[in-house]
Motif scaffolding. Structure first.
Motif, PDB file in Angstrom:
ATOM      1  N   VAL A  64       0.842  -1.198   0.000  1.00 30.58           N
ATOM      2  CA  VAL A  64       0.000   0.000   0.000  1.00 30.58           C
ATOM      3  C   VAL A  64       0.880   1.252   0.000  1.00 30.58           C
ATOM      4  O   VAL A  64       0.679   2.192  -0.775  1.00 30.58           O
ATOM      5  CB  VAL A  64      -0.945   0.002   1.222  1.00 30.58           C
ATOM      6  CG1 VAL A  64      -1.740   1.292   1.285  1.00 30.58           C
ATOM      7  CG2 VAL A  64      -1.900  -1.189   1.148  1.00 30.58           C
ATOM      8  N   SER A  65       1.891   1.241   0.871  1.00 28.24           N
ATOM      9  CA  SER A  65       2.766   2.402   1.012  1.00 28.24           C
ATOM     10  C   SER A  65       3.608   2.623  -0.250  1.00 28.24           C
ATOM     11  O   SER A  65       3.792   3.766  -0.695  1.00 28.24           O
ATOM     12  CB  SER A  65       3.663   2.202   2.232  1.00 28.24           C
ATOM     13  OG  SER A  65       4.482   3.314   2.420  1.00 28.24           O
ATOM     14  N   ILE A  66       4.108   1.533  -0.828  1.00 33.33           N
ATOM     15  CA  ILE A  66       4.902   1.639  -2.058  1.00 33.33           C
ATOM     16  C   ILE A  66       4.042   2.224  -3.178  1.00 33.33           C
ATOM     17  O   ILE A  66       4.448   3.161  -3.876  1.00 33.33           O
ATOM     18  CB  ILE A  66       5.458   0.255  -2.478  1.00 33.33           C
ATOM     19  CG1 ILE A  66       6.544  -0.204  -1.514  1.00 33.33           C
ATOM     20  CG2 ILE A  66       6.001   0.299  -3.908  1.00 33.33           C
ATOM     21  CD1 ILE A  66       6.954  -1.651  -1.689  1.00 33.33           C
ATOM     22  N   ALA A  67       2.831   1.674  -3.324  1.00 32.36           N
ATOM     23  CA  ALA A  67       1.933   2.171  -4.377  1.00 32.36           C
ATOM     24  C   ALA A  67       1.652   3.656  -4.175  1.00 32.36           C
ATOM     25  O   ALA A  67       1.653   4.442  -5.129  1.00 32.36           O
ATOM     26  CB  ALA A  67       0.633   1.369  -4.369  1.00 32.36           C
ATOM     27  N   GLY A  68       1.435   4.046  -2.916  1.00 31.16           N
ATOM     28  CA  GLY A  68       1.180   5.452  -2.613  1.00 31.16           C
ATOM     29  C   GLY A  68       2.374   6.326  -2.951  1.00 31.16           C
ATOM     30  O   GLY A  68       2.225   7.387  -3.550  1.00 31.16           O
ATOM     31  N   GLY A  69       3.560   5.881  -2.568  1.00 27.36           N
ATOM     32  CA  GLY A  69       4.775   6.652  -2.829  1.00 27.36           C
ATOM     33  C   GLY A  69       5.044   6.828  -4.312  1.00 27.36           C
ATOM     34  O   GLY A  69       5.354   7.928  -4.775  1.00 27.36           O
ATOM     35  N   VAL A  70       4.886   5.739  -5.052  1.00 25.27           N
ATOM     36  CA  VAL A  70       5.123   5.800  -6.495  1.00 25.27           C
ATOM     37  C   VAL A  70       4.077   6.691  -7.163  1.00 25.27           C
ATOM     38  O   VAL A  70       4.406   7.538  -8.009  1.00 25.27           O
ATOM     39  CB  VAL A  70       5.110   4.376  -7.102  1.00 25.27           C
ATOM     40  CG1 VAL A  70       5.071   4.426  -8.613  1.00 25.27           C
ATOM     41  CG2 VAL A  70       6.330   3.594  -6.634  1.00 25.27           C
TER      42      VAL A  70
END
Lengths: 128, 173
Positions: B107-113
């Motif tokens: 979730v966090s990776i998708a948000g950051g990207v």
């Protein structure tokens, strides 16, 4: 999401690998195009309009006056870098210099981009 | 939006304050690696926390409010467009991904990207992409992708551990 939020799942790994693959693919595309391999001058643009062209071979200091603020571009020993900017962040002063091998300096608050370029266009005008 | 009771309102206010402080810390101690727009995005820890504890709508509220507050108090207002685009895109993507088979990391990776890609598009719009368009995509986007990935992992790690330590409130009024 499950109760244990930090239990890495297969989907996480797939996502991470996809992101890395995309980054690597784009990076390779840039390299294969040989983008900016032998530049001999830099182009300064403000708001996508050309502000000026300056040869890398000639040491100079240029004040870039934009409606948003001022940047100082220094060209020395074949490298171009920003030595002063009256913005709050000053990110552009820390960016890698533009050299004959390419590079780009961007100042987001002042809408300034400094890119390398090669070729004949514009060089006639610059010849002094 | 259903703010069930005063406790929830108070807690969300507290977490909004935490997000603003985290954003402030980042402007005071910038982790500059020579690339504009690249930062850890610590404030997203608080957003992740809210998303898990309270839900997507509450997280969106905290995320957008902290963006406006941070821009108004600490950074240049002209950069609000960048942070707002990043925050909105990030929260939309995280809300979608949250329903999928991902852990907090995904979730966090998708948000950051998503955050970084959104900011790149704003930069396109503001600076004009015509002259350096290829450079943006081949030289800048890969860096943004890798940075979004790393920052996402770090933020997930922090938020996940905070979630473990801070017990969820069982009190009902």
């Amino acid at each position: 999401m499950s109760q244990n939020h930090l239990q890495i799942k297969r989907a996480d790994v797939v996502l991470a690998v996809l992101v890395l693959l995309a980054a690597a693919a784009l990076f390779l595309c840039g390299r294969l195009r040989g983008y900016g391999t032998s530049a001999d001058y830099v182009i300064v643009r403000v708001d996508d309009a050309e502000y000026g062209r300056y040869p890398l071979s000639q040491a100079t200091v240029v004040k870039i006056e934009t409606p948003y603020g001022t940047n100082e571009l220094t060209i020395q020993n074949g490298t171009a870098y920003v030595t002063d900017a009256n913005c709050s962040g000053g990110d552009c002063m820390h960016m890698s210099p533009v050299t004959a091998q390419g590079g780009t300096i961007i100042c987001l608050p002042h809408h300034v981009t400094i890119t390398s370029a090669s070729g004949n266009s514009g060089m006639d005008v610059l010849a002094q | 939006m259903e703010l069930k009771n005063n406790h929830t309102i108070a807690e969300l206010g507290l977490l909004l304050a935490v997000a603003v402080i985290l954003g402030y810390v980042e402007t005071v101690i910038p982790v500059s690696i020579g690339i504009p727009g690249v930062k850890l995005g610590l404030a997203n820890c608080a957003v992740l926390f809210v998303m898990v504890r309270y839900g997507a709508k509450e997280a969106a509220l905290v995320s957008i409010l902290r963006t406006v507050i941070i821009a108004a108090l600490f950074t240049n207002l002209s950069m609000l467009l960048y942070s707002l685009a990043g925050a909105i895109c990030s929260i939309v993507v995280m809300t979608i991904v949250c329903k999928g088979p991902f852990s907090l990391y995904g979730v966090s990776i998708a948000g950051g990207v998503a955050h970084n890609i959104a900011q790149l598009f704003v930069a396109f719009a503001v600076l004009g992409a015509s002259h350096a368009g290829v450079w943006w995509v081949t030289n800048y986007l890969p860096i943004l992708l890798v940075c979004g990935l790393s920052a996402g992992c770090i933020n997930a790690l922090i938020a996940g551990n905070v979630l473990k330590k801070v017990p969820s409130r069982k009190v009902t009024v």
